[in-house]
Design a protein around this motif. Structure first.
Motif, PDB file in Angstrom:
ATOM      1  N   ALA A 146       0.829  -1.211   0.000  1.00  0.00           N
ATOM      2  CA  ALA A 146       0.000   0.000   0.000  1.00  0.00           C
ATOM      3  C   ALA A 146       0.863   1.260   0.000  1.00  0.00           C
ATOM      4  O   ALA A 146       0.541   2.256  -0.682  1.00  0.00           O
ATOM      5  CB  ALA A 146      -0.924  -0.017   1.221  1.00  0.00           C
ATOM      6  N   SER A 195      -5.693  -0.643   3.245  1.00  0.00           N
ATOM      7  CA  SER A 195      -6.094   0.128   2.072  1.00  0.00           C
ATOM      8  C   SER A 195      -5.297   1.430   2.024  1.00  0.00           C
ATOM      9  O   SER A 195      -4.850   1.949   3.044  1.00  0.00           O
ATOM     10  CB  SER A 195      -7.598   0.439   2.113  1.00  0.00           C
ATOM     11  OG  SER A 195      -7.921   1.189   3.271  1.00  0.00           O
ATOM     12  N   GLY A 237      -6.208   1.860  -6.720  1.00  0.00           N
ATOM     13  CA  GLY A 237      -6.054   0.411  -6.679  1.00  0.00           C
ATOM     14  C   GLY A 237      -5.676  -0.147  -8.031  1.00  0.00           C
ATOM     15  O   GLY A 237      -5.650   0.570  -9.051  1.00  0.00           O
ATOM     16  N   ARG A 274      -6.382  -7.939 -11.980  1.00  0.00           N
ATOM     17  CA  ARG A 274      -6.453  -8.391 -10.588  1.00  0.00           C
ATOM     18  C   ARG A 274      -6.119  -9.869 -10.439  1.00  0.00           C
ATOM     19  O   ARG A 274      -5.577 -10.295  -9.414  1.00  0.00           O
ATOM     20  CB  ARG A 274      -7.845  -8.107 -10.019  1.00  0.00           C
ATOM     21  CG  ARG A 274      -8.032  -6.647  -9.639  1.00  0.00           C
ATOM     22  CD  ARG A 274      -9.383  -6.387  -9.035  1.00  0.00           C
ATOM     23  NE  ARG A 274      -9.549  -4.968  -8.738  1.00  0.00           N
ATOM     24  CZ  ARG A 274     -10.691  -4.425  -8.341  1.00  0.00           C
ATOM     25  NH1 ARG A 274     -11.772  -5.191  -8.185  1.00  0.00           N
ATOM     26  NH2 ARG A 274     -10.765  -3.128  -8.097  1.00  0.00           N
ATOM     27  N   VAL A 308      -9.666  -8.470  -3.119  1.00  0.00           N
ATOM     28  CA  VAL A 308      -9.199  -7.142  -3.520  1.00  0.00           C
ATOM     29  C   VAL A 308     -10.395  -6.361  -4.059  1.00  0.00           C
ATOM     30  O   VAL A 308     -11.109  -6.841  -4.943  1.00  0.00           O
ATOM     31  CB  VAL A 308      -8.105  -7.244  -4.606  1.00  0.00           C
ATOM     32  CG1 VAL A 308      -7.619  -5.840  -4.990  1.00  0.00           C
ATOM     33  CG2 VAL A 308      -6.962  -8.112  -4.135  1.00  0.00           C
ATOM     34  N   SER A 355      -8.509  -0.307  -3.856  1.00  0.00           N
ATOM     35  CA  SER A 355      -7.190  -0.356  -3.220  1.00  0.00           C
ATOM     36  C   SER A 355      -7.237  -1.060  -1.873  1.00  0.00           C
ATOM     37  O   SER A 355      -6.259  -1.020  -1.127  1.00  0.00           O
ATOM     38  CB  SER A 355      -6.663   1.077  -3.026  1.00  0.00           C
ATOM     39  OG  SER A 355      -7.513   1.797  -2.135  1.00  0.00           O
ATOM     40  N   ARG A 356      -8.358  -1.713  -1.572  1.00  0.00           N
ATOM     41  CA  ARG A 356      -8.516  -2.373  -0.278  1.00  0.00           C
ATOM     42  C   ARG A 356      -8.207  -3.871  -0.424  1.00  0.00           C
ATOM     43  O   ARG A 356      -8.837  -4.581  -1.213  1.00  0.00           O
ATOM     44  CB  ARG A 356      -9.929  -2.195   0.265  1.00  0.00           C
ATOM     45  CG  ARG A 356     -10.121  -2.857   1.647  1.00  0.00           C
ATOM     46  CD  ARG A 356     -11.562  -2.785   2.127  1.00  0.00           C
ATOM     47  NE  ARG A 356     -11.950  -1.408   2.344  1.00  0.00           N
ATOM     48  CZ  ARG A 356     -12.834  -0.752   1.592  1.00  0.00           C
ATOM     49  NH1 ARG A 356     -13.389  -1.355   0.535  1.00  0.00           N
ATOM     50  NH2 ARG A 356     -13.142   0.511   1.856  1.00  0.00           N
TER      51      ARG A 356
END
Length: 467
Positions: free
Chosen positions: A379, A405, A410, A416, A455, A458-459
């Motif tokens: 992060a 996060s 993200g 992903r 995911v 951005s968490r």
């Protein structure tokens, strides 16, 4: 790994060489045993039935003569009065008085005498009837003795002895046994030959598998596949055991092929990633050897050495996770998170703990510490330079949930699925620290702990079973 797997596939060869013989021997033995049991049972039943019929005929004849001795004793001495056959059998008769003297007998006895023994005496003295098997003149006879009622007449209180030659029964059972045994042997031979032919036909798919396994062993190529077991009459794939075995082995080969490709890719990526810091380190060392070590060169050497050490450490950690056995103990996840966050705060990182609920899990403490650190480092690297990283620990539905996060957008949703691949780095990762192993290590550790990672933007959220 490939050699071991190909040897396992090639084990079909040894199975095929002996399976047919074992199946034929097993089926042949079962057939021979069944024929033998049938033969013995048939002979015993037929012999028992014939002897039972003879005993019934002897008993009926004895009762008739005993009644005649009481109601019309004078008839007993008439020529031929005792010669009537019963049920098609010639039965000889002797009538004894109370003192055991013969008062009438069948003409067919000639000079032979029926034995006077315990059975006869029991019928004459004690009034007990009974059977006995004896030999007379070298032939086997079945004898039955019955008492005569003491109601007057010369035979009163005596006994009737009836007998019949059983040679024909013995001859019949022997002949029947020979016929059944010969027939059974022929049936067993035909059945064994049929079992051999059917077994050969049934094992034809296994022979094809063995030939294909030989070819795979010869070439050492796990990308090849075993041939399908064939089509069922209705056109569907065969669902028998050989078809299932073929499917399992083909899936195993596919898995080995993927594993082999993954290992080759891992070695290539590791070599590439190691080459850069090693080359830089060697260049700086060469420069220092020629021109002297000024503070800037020493600083470069330290950074290169640290980068190389981190990369090697990550490679070793990833390899440990791939083959690690679960050695889990109680871990206070909230305390680990709080400790890691404090370390980053002391280092000046913009990080805050937004939620910290007590959360106990079963796990490897150092591995979970690496998960927390890698997620926070990821992060910090990929979030905005002046942004903040939020960390939370919560418990819900029997799971401990760790959330990390940043304030960025993200990763691109299109990539992903590749986030947790080894050495994969996004297009915007150029110039940023890291080797592309951090998230791979996180995924391996979470999988070993029976958890999952999600995911969303951005968490990054890790869920682990609560202790």
């Amino acid at each position: 790994m490939e050699n071991h797997s190909i040897c396992a596939v090639n084990g079909l060869l040894a199975i095929r060489r002996s399976l047919r013989a074992r199946l034929v021997l097993a089926s042949g033995g079962a057939i021979v045993l069944a024929v033998a049991v049938f033969t013995i049972a048939t002979i015993v039943l037929v012999s028992h039935q014939l002897r039972g019929s003879l005993d019934t005929a002897l008993r009926q004849r004895a009762e008739e003569v005993a009644q005649l001795a009481v109601s019309a004793p004078a008839v007993l001495t008439d020529p031929g009065a005792l010669e009537s056959p019963v049920s098609g059998r010639q039965i000889v008769v002797e009538v004894l008085d109370a003192r055991g003297r013969i008062i009438a007998r069948s003409l067919t006895l000639g000079a032979r005498l029926l034995p006077v023994d315990a059975t006869t005496s029991g019928a004459r003295v004690a009034g007990r009837a009974g059977f006995e098997s004896v030999r007379i003149g070298g032939r086997q006879f079945r004898v039955y003795a019955a008492p005569i009622a003491a109601a007057g007449g010369p035979a009163a209180g005596g006994a009737v002895i009836v007998a019949s030659d059983t040679t024909d029964i013995v001859r019949t059972t022997r002949h029947l046994g020979f016929v059944i045994t010969l027939s059974g042997a022929l049936v067993a031979l035909v059945a064994v030959l049929a079992a051999g032919a059917l077994t050969r036909r049934g094992l034809a798919p296994l022979r094809r598998l063995a030939r294909a396994a030989e070819e795979i062993e010869r070439t050492g190529d796990p990308s090849r596949r075993l041939p399908p077991a064939g089509l069922a009459p209705e056109g569907r794939r065969s669902a028998d055991e050989i078809a299932q075995l073929t499917g399992v082995l083909n899936r195993m080969l596919a898995s080995l092929e993927r594993s082999s490709a993954s290992e080759r890719r891992f070695l290539a990526d590791a070599s590439h990633e190691l080459r850069t810091p090693v080359t830089t380190l060697l260049g700086n060392a060469e420069y220092a050897a020629r021109h002297g070590a000024d503070p800037e060169v020493l600083d470069e050497l330290r950074r290169d050495a640290a980068r190389l050490a981190r990369l090697v450490d990550n490679l070793l950690a990833l390899e440990r996770e791939r083959g690690a056995e679960p050695e889990l103990g109680p871990v206070a996840l909230d305390e680990l998170v709080a400790e890691t966050v404090r370390e980053h705060e002391r280092a000046g990182d913009r990080i805050r703990l937004v939620a910290l609920e007590p959360a106990a899990v079963r796990g490897d403490q150092e591995a979970l510490r690496r998960v927390i650190g890698n997620l926070i480092d990821n992060a910090l690297v990929h979030g905005p330079a002046d942004g903040r990283v939020d960390v939370a620990v919560q418990c819900e539905n029997g799971h401990a949930r760790l959330t990390v996060s940043d304030e960025g957008a993200g990763p691109d949703p299109a990539v992903r699925e590749r986030l947790f691949e080894r050495f994969w780095r996004g297009a915007d990762a150029a110039g940023r620290p890291g080797s592309g192993l951090g998230l791979s290590i996180v995924a391996a550790i979470v999988e070993r702990h029976a958890g999952r990672i999600d995911v969303e933007g951005s968490r990054f959220t890790v869920e682990l079973p609560s202790a």
